[in-house]
Design a protein around this motif. Structure first.
Motif, short mmCIF file in Angstrom:
data_model
loop_
_atom_site.label_atom_id
_atom_site.label_comp_id
_atom_site.label_asym_id
_atom_site.label_seq_id
_atom_site.Cartn_x
_atom_site.Cartn_y
_atom_site.Cartn_z
N ILE A 1204 30.28 34.39 52.33
CA ILE A 1204 29.60 33.29 51.65
C ILE A 1204 30.01 33.19 50.18
O ILE A 1204 29.67 32.22 49.51
N TYR A 1205 30.73 34.19 49.70
CA TYR A 1205 31.24 34.13 48.33
C TYR A 1205 32.55 34.91 48.27
O TYR A 1205 32.68 35.98 48.88
N SER A 1206 33.50 34.38 47.55
CA SER A 1206 34.77 35.07 47.34
C SER A 1206 35.28 34.68 45.97
O SER A 1206 35.47 33.50 45.68
N SER A 1207 35.46 35.66 45.12
CA SER A 1207 35.88 35.39 43.75
C SER A 1207 37.38 35.13 43.70
O SER A 1207 38.14 35.51 44.59
N ALA A 1208 37.79 34.46 42.65
CA ALA A 1208 39.21 34.40 42.34
C ALA A 1208 39.68 35.80 41.96
O ALA A 1208 38.87 36.68 41.69
N PRO A 1209 40.98 36.05 41.97
CA PRO A 1209 41.44 37.39 41.55
C PRO A 1209 40.93 37.74 40.16
O PRO A 1209 41.14 37.01 39.20
N LEU A 1210 40.22 38.86 40.07
CA LEU A 1210 39.62 39.30 38.82
C LEU A 1210 40.50 40.39 38.21
O LEU A 1210 40.69 41.45 38.80
N HIS A 1211 41.04 40.12 37.04
CA HIS A 1211 41.88 41.09 36.34
C HIS A 1211 41.01 41.78 35.28
O HIS A 1211 40.45 41.12 34.41
N PHE A 1212 40.90 43.08 35.34
CA PHE A 1212 40.14 43.78 34.31
C PHE A 1212 40.81 45.10 33.97
O PHE A 1212 41.52 45.70 34.78
N PRO A 1213 40.59 45.57 32.75
CA PRO A 1213 41.28 46.78 32.27
C PRO A 1213 40.69 48.04 32.88
O PRO A 1213 39.53 48.08 33.28
N CYS A 1214 41.51 49.07 32.92
CA CYS A 1214 41.08 50.37 33.45
C CYS A 1214 41.36 51.51 32.48
O CYS A 1214 41.21 52.68 32.85
N LEU A 1215 41.80 51.21 31.28
CA LEU A 1215 42.08 52.27 30.32
C LEU A 1215 40.78 52.88 29.80
O LEU A 1215 39.79 52.17 29.65
#
Length: 1215
Positions: A1204-1215
């Motif tokens: 029922i929900y699907s986000s666009a590709p989420l880019h986030f940092p991991c440093l």
């Protein structure tokens, strides 16, 4: 799901018949010999003739060659030309038949469901016969292209299977004849599929073949085989090519079997899979989140390898490889944010669309000066280190790991790997692959703060690991590679590719690169001074490439083996999964264990999903496909009203995932990994799409909240698995330290602190039906309405409201009023947000209405609770252009349709003396006979003489004083007006509109009788117009008023004419009901000051309305702290209160077996796209507590799945 258990059929009778028609057609490449009805013999004869035509033409060329009348090349050309002519003739006939049918038969669109059942054949070359056998191509370009390919395929195929060539390969006439005959079967199948009729392939990647790519699939594989044979012919004596040609000629005979089993991928999947494998294992990159990104990244990365091959200096190659590897491993999607600003980038990534908060300011979320400075510093330091080490130590004579300059770096890499692995293991709930419980992980989760305090030690360990993994390890690995002796032989293609990958993977996936280098170091240390000629000659770059490939395939093999054992064991141990064939299948798998292991190994080697047919222990090798498993773009979903909860939490969840990924709490990160999050009734599916240096790209999906039987069974098992990991006692014995759910597809990893809405539902029995509470509701309503009227005046004075109504006595200036539903979000903090708490047509879920049959749907629950529906006036208003947005808010009172009268209450609950509002029987008012009844025009209303100058601020619009009510009725109710509360509220609001605080002015305001009488008249008029003159008589009446379904009263028309006043009255009633709910739960208000503070809190922190309203949707996305809704459960006959509270909660997250997910998705794709088994009660969608089969099917991309929900590709940092 209504029906569960092992007796659910795999395919219903209709689908079984359909499947056994389709599968022979797939095996033979397109001929339809099983029709299900009687057809003339010439239909079958024509198909056989067309099927054997390539063999006939190839046989002619072979015969002429064997008789030495023609050379091999000329014979092959002759066969190709003959096939080209035959293919052109078939296409011409198809075009002729299509033209005849288009001009003569105008019977409408054909019914694809009965097309095969209703063909009437007249003669062997009639248009119907031709159209049935050879449907033709949709595009003219394909007619030319496929015809030309058919001729080339026949010509090269004839050359490929010449008897002389086969005899030279196998030195046996008998073997050559067998290969010759069976090879022509393969060629005939491919030719028929290309030029006559294309069969539906079991290996289907796209739901629709828009551009007719499927006919090219089988010829493509044949051309690959022919290309290897041609390379062997013209390369001279190459033993490797000759051996490959011998093997491929035998494998050529089994191509029909591979096509039928769906092992060979279609062209689009093959291209994407090939680029992804080459990018990851050949060039050191990562799988991409979209096909376009994959194509661009593959092209750029391949260009880097080509440039390295032509750079003459080894130092230049090292510097160029390090710089490009570092840059390509960064999140290049952030480059566009430099032009658009950080806010635009944040919105593009799918965080809280519609109500997104400010973007995070922490490092890495946006590409700014700070990030650019850090990245540039790292790049310069790495290049300086590599350049100096390579220049001074790269050509040292002794290159042994024991005595050479690489020795200290090698031992440093071993230490770094051990430290990083140990620090990562202690971050999760389980250690050693999910087998043992982690004794260092917090044992209790009473609150978020307690959990964070107990995790401080783990946070320190995670910070140390982060420094070692992202700062120390890359520079250590760069130093190791820069001093390697094989760099001197760099201008070999294999070494060039190997070192291009090695310098890239150091940054792209530091953890994997560290493991690969440790393996290479251990191999060299184990051999000591001894030489391994085959291994040492490869060079370090190629060694790392092979080690990375072997580690990946080994991990896939172990994961697939665990999935295989889970399916096998649970098919017998789980009673609800035990079919009648379970014992037979278990015995077959046991007896054919080597074959089963070979299937698992082959799927791991090809990086293809292991497909359990119908999710039974019948294992096939699915066709290779990209890690994302689906061809479409990421972010497609089947949204509903519950989607907003996942949309709201996606931003906070992404921030929590960023921290968890950086700490290593979720284990090793690799694209294609799947995680499952659980909080209350919400299920979050998380998939990693990309992985680079300091960033990660994920897709967050939300599964349905509707509690079906299958969903409930698997959700209960998920809760049990998480409870065993996170709710365990403080001290555990040795036997209790094992993971009792190790065989489950879900392995708990960590708990994440996420800002989510906690959903609480209460039954209001004893509150809404209590007569004392109903009597109190009338008094509270007047108090709240007085508060809202004064608050309205304050807002108008401060300029927060705008209206076209004039208020007399304000200097002739247009008064500032508002349409309360449209207050903007950019008001100053002191502004009071007065939102429309009325129903919005756009977000109502209409199930039935006498005015619109278009609102009916198959999903309506005819017997369950339904939300409030539209009135007739609103349905009519929808069709009228020019209405303002405010008219799409609350249903206007008095306009009641038949459905709304009975949908939320029993007939006995209706007040007998109130009209039903069906358009007849309205009480007539004779205004001429009743001298007391009045409805004054604005000009006849007497001017008010206020005793205090500041009273003009609290004056109300003139139209609000013209209620058509008897003065005697207002006089009778005058005692209900809360004078003390009015003076108290006026005293609190007075200083906010005065330039300076004056006690005398405030006292004068309180003593202004004209102002008091004005507000008393308006408040009592609203009370009478809502039908609450005596008291609120029943729960059903209260519920109707709360929903805005106001029954007809004498003053209702007047109240409806002023939309602002009506909405204030509706808001006052909802506030008063919430006040009643709180007092019944927490106790009565002890003072007026407490009541005033409570109402301010309602206005500031609460949304009080209905779930179906747009305001509810917007408030969730804007993260309103609290929401309240009143509902009615028709099935139980009870009224319910729903409270949403936004708070930081622990969301439990576990890792899923990625190969199990890919295998089930592969079966889903085969079952729906090929077998067309879309039965909602099919076996493969039933609940499975170990495999989580129902949840996995839900999480698939539409149209096969239904998140029922699907986000666009989420880019986030991991440093």
């Amino acid at each position: 799901m209504v029906r569960m258990g092992p007796d659910v059929p795999l395919l219903n009778e209709y689908k079984q018949e359909f499947f056994w028609k389709r599968f022979p057609q797939t095996v033979l490449g397109g001929p339809r010999f099983k029709l299900g009805y009687c057809a003339p013999p010439y239909v079958y004869v024509n198909q056989v003739v067309l099927f054997l035509t390539p063999w006939l033409f190839g046989g002619i060329g072979t015969l002429l060659c064997q008789l030495q009348l023609l050379q091999e090349l000329h014979a092959a050309v002759l066969s190709g030309m003959l096939m080209f002519g035959a293919a052109a003739g078939v296409q011409a006939l198809a075009l002729y038949a299509a033209g005849r049918s288009g001009t003569v038969e105008r019977l409408g669109a054909p019914n694809i469901l009965v097309d095969e059942e209703e063909v009437e054949f007249t003669h062997c070359v009639s248009p119907e016969t031709v159209r049935f056998i050879a449907p033709g191509k949709r595009f003219g370009l394909n007619v030319v292209l496929h015809t030309a390919l058919a001729g080339l395929l026949c010509g090269f195929g004839t050359w490929y299977v010449f008897l002389g060539r086969l005899t030279g390969l196998y030195s046996s006439i008998g073997v050559s004849l067998v290969v010759f005959v069976l090879s022509w079967v393969t060629l005939c199948i491919a030719e028929y599929s290309l030029i006559v009729n294309t069969a539906t392939e079991t290996a289907t990647f796209q739901a629709q073949d828009t551009y007719e790519i499927t006919p090219l699939t089988r010829p493509l594989y044949i051309f690959i085989f022919i290309a290897v044979d041609l390379a062997d012919r013209f390369s001279g004596s190459a033993p490797e090519l000759q051996l490959a040609s011998q093997v491929l000629h035998v494998l050529f005979l089994f191509l029909p079997l591979l096509w039928a089993l769906g092992i060979l991928p279609p062209l689009d999947a093959l291209l994407l899979w090939g680029m992804e494998q080459a990018l990851v294992f050949g060039l050191g990159g990562s799988p991409m989140s979209s096909n376009l990104r994959l194509l661009l990244m593959f092209g750029v990365s391949a260009g880097v390898a080509v440039c390295n091959y032509f750079i003459p200096s080894t130092l230049g190659v090292v510097l160029f490889s390090i710089s490009m590897g570092f840059l390509l491993s960064l999140d290049l999607s952030q480059v566009a944010t430099l032009c658009r600003g950080p806010g635009a980038a944040f919105g593009d990534r799918g965080f809280h669309r519609g109500g997104s908060p400010s973007p995070p300011r922490s490092f890495g979320w946006n590409l700014g000066c700070r990030e650019l400075l850090v990245y540039l510093s790292l790049l310069l330091v790495a290049m300086a280190e590599a350049g100096l080490l390579h220049h001074f130590l790269g050509s040292v004579q002794s290159q042994s790991l024991v005595t050479g300059p690489q020795a200290p770096v090698s031992y440093l890499l071993l230490i770094l790997f051990c430290l990083c692995w140990a620090l990562r293991e202690i971050q999760g709930a389980y250690v050693f692959g999910g087998v043992f419980l982690n004794p260092l992980y917090p044992k209790g989760m009473s609150s978020v703060q307690t959990f964070k305090q107990r995790s401080r030690g783990l946070y320190i360990a995670a910070a140390i690991r982060r420094v070692l993994l992202y700062l120390v390890s890359p520079f250590a690995m760069v130093a190791f590679l820069s001093m390697d002796k094989s760099l001197q032989l760099l201008h070999r293609a294999s070494l060039c590719v190997g070192f291009t990958r090695a310098f890239r993977v150091v940054w792209q996936s530091s953890e994997d690169a560290l493991l690969q280098m440790v393996v290479v170091v251990l191999v060299q240390l184990a051999t000591g001074k001894n030489m391994l000629p085959g291994w040492d000659n490869l060079g370090t770059g190629v060694q790392l490439l092979l080690v990375g490939l072997v580690i990946d395939r080994l991990n896939q093999f172990l994961a697939k083996l665990k999935f295989t054992l889970t399916v096998l064991v649970t098919s017998w141990t789980e009673k609800k999964q035990r079919r009648q064939s379970a014992g037979t299948l278990l015995a077959l798998n046991t007896s054919l264990c080597p074959l089963l292991l070979a299937v698992v190994a082959l799927s791991a080697l090809l990086s293809a999903p292991l497909l359990p047919l119908f999710t039974l222990p019948i294992f096939l090798v699915g066709f290779p496909r990209p890690q994302r498993s689906w061809p479409g773009p990421v972010g497609t979903a089947c949204p509903c009203t519950d989607s907003i909860f996942y949309q709201q939490m996606s931003g906070s969840l992404a921030s929590a995932l960023r921290t968890a990924f950086a700490r290593g709490s979720l284990g090793p990160l690799a694209p294609g990994s799947h995680f499952l999050g659980r909080f209350q009734d919400r299920m979050v599916w998380i998939m990693i799409l990309e992985r680079g240096y300091g960033y990660c790209t994920v897709n967050i999906k939300g599964l349905e909240l509707q509690e079906t039987s299958c969903h409930t069974v698997e959700a209960r098992r998920v809760d049990e698995v998480f409870e065993a990991a996170f709710e365990r006692p403080e001290r555990l014995g040795f036997t209790q330290g094992f993971n009792l759910h190790w065989g489950n597809a879900l392995t708990p990893c960590a708990a994440l602190a996420v800002r989510v809405y906690s959903d609480a539902r209460n039954v209001l029995s004893g509150i809404i039906d209590c007569h004392d509470n109903l009597r109190k509701l009338q008094d509270d309503f007047l108090k709240v309405l007085v508060w809202l009227l004064l608050r309205y005046c304050v807002q108008r004075h401060k300029g927060f409201l705008w209206s076209s109504e004039d208020v007399p006595g304000v200097g002739g200036r247009k008064s500032q009023s508002s349409q309360l539903a449209h207050t903007t979000c950019n008001q100053p903090p002191e502004a009071v947000m007065v939102e429309s708490n009325v129903s919005s047509l756009r977000f109502r879920q209409d199930s039935s209405s006498l005015t619109s049959f278009g609102d009916w749907s198959d999903e309506d629950d005819l017997f369950g609770p339904q939300p409030a529906r539209r009135t007739v006036a609103l349905v009519t208003a929808e069709a009228q252009p020019g209405h303002t947005a405010l008219q799409t808010g609350a249903s206007l009172p008095g306009s009641v349709e038949m459905g709304s009268l009975f949908e939320n209450m029993a007939l006995s609950a209706l007040q007998p003396l109130q009209p039903l509002g069906l358009g007849i029987g309205m009480p007539a008012v004779d205004r001429g006979r009743n001298p007391e009844a009045f409805r004054d025009s604005p000009s006849s209303v007497p001017h008010l003489n206020f005793s205090c100058p500041q009273s003009e601020v609290f004056n109300l619009p003139l139209g609000w004083r013209t209620a058509p009510l008897l003065p005697s009725r207002l006089l009778q109710l005058r005692t209900l007006f809360p004078e003390d509360w009015f003076r108290f509220t006026l005293g609190r609001f007075g200083p906010t509109v005065q330039g300076e605080t004056s006690e005398d002015m405030t006292k004068a305001l309180k003593e202004d009788e004209a102002l008091k009488e004005l507000h008393a008249q308006v408040a009592l008029s609203c009370l009478i117009s809502l039908g609450a003159e005596s008291a609120f008589t029943s729960p059903s009446y209260v519920y109707r008023l709360y929903c805005g379904d106001v029954p007809w009263t004498e003053g209702l028309e007047w109240l409806a004419s002023s939309k602002e006043l009506y909405q204030l009255s509706l808001q006052a009633f909802r506030f008063s009901f919430k006040l009643l709910f709180d007092q019944a739960s927490l106790g009565p208000m002890e003072s007026l000051d407490e009541l005033f503070s409570t109402l301010e809190e309602y206005e500031r922190d609460w949304y009080i309305g209905l779930v179906t309203e747009k305001g509810w949707h917007d408030s969730v996305l804007q993260e309103k702290p609290f929401l309240f809704s009143l509902g009615h459960d028709l099935a139980m006959g009870t009224y319910t209160g729903r409270v949403l509270s936004l708070q930081e909660q622990l969301v439990q997250v576990g890792r899923l077996n990625g190969e199990g997910v890919r295998g089930q998705w592969a079966n889903l794709s085969w079952e729906l796209l090929y077998a067309t088994n879309d039965d909602e009660e099919r076996y493969s969608i039933q609940a499975h507590p170990f495999m989580l089969r129902n949840l996995t099917v839900q999480a698939a991309d539409p149209p096969l799945g239904y998140p029922i929900y699907s986000s666009a590709p989420l880019h986030f940092p991991c440093l």
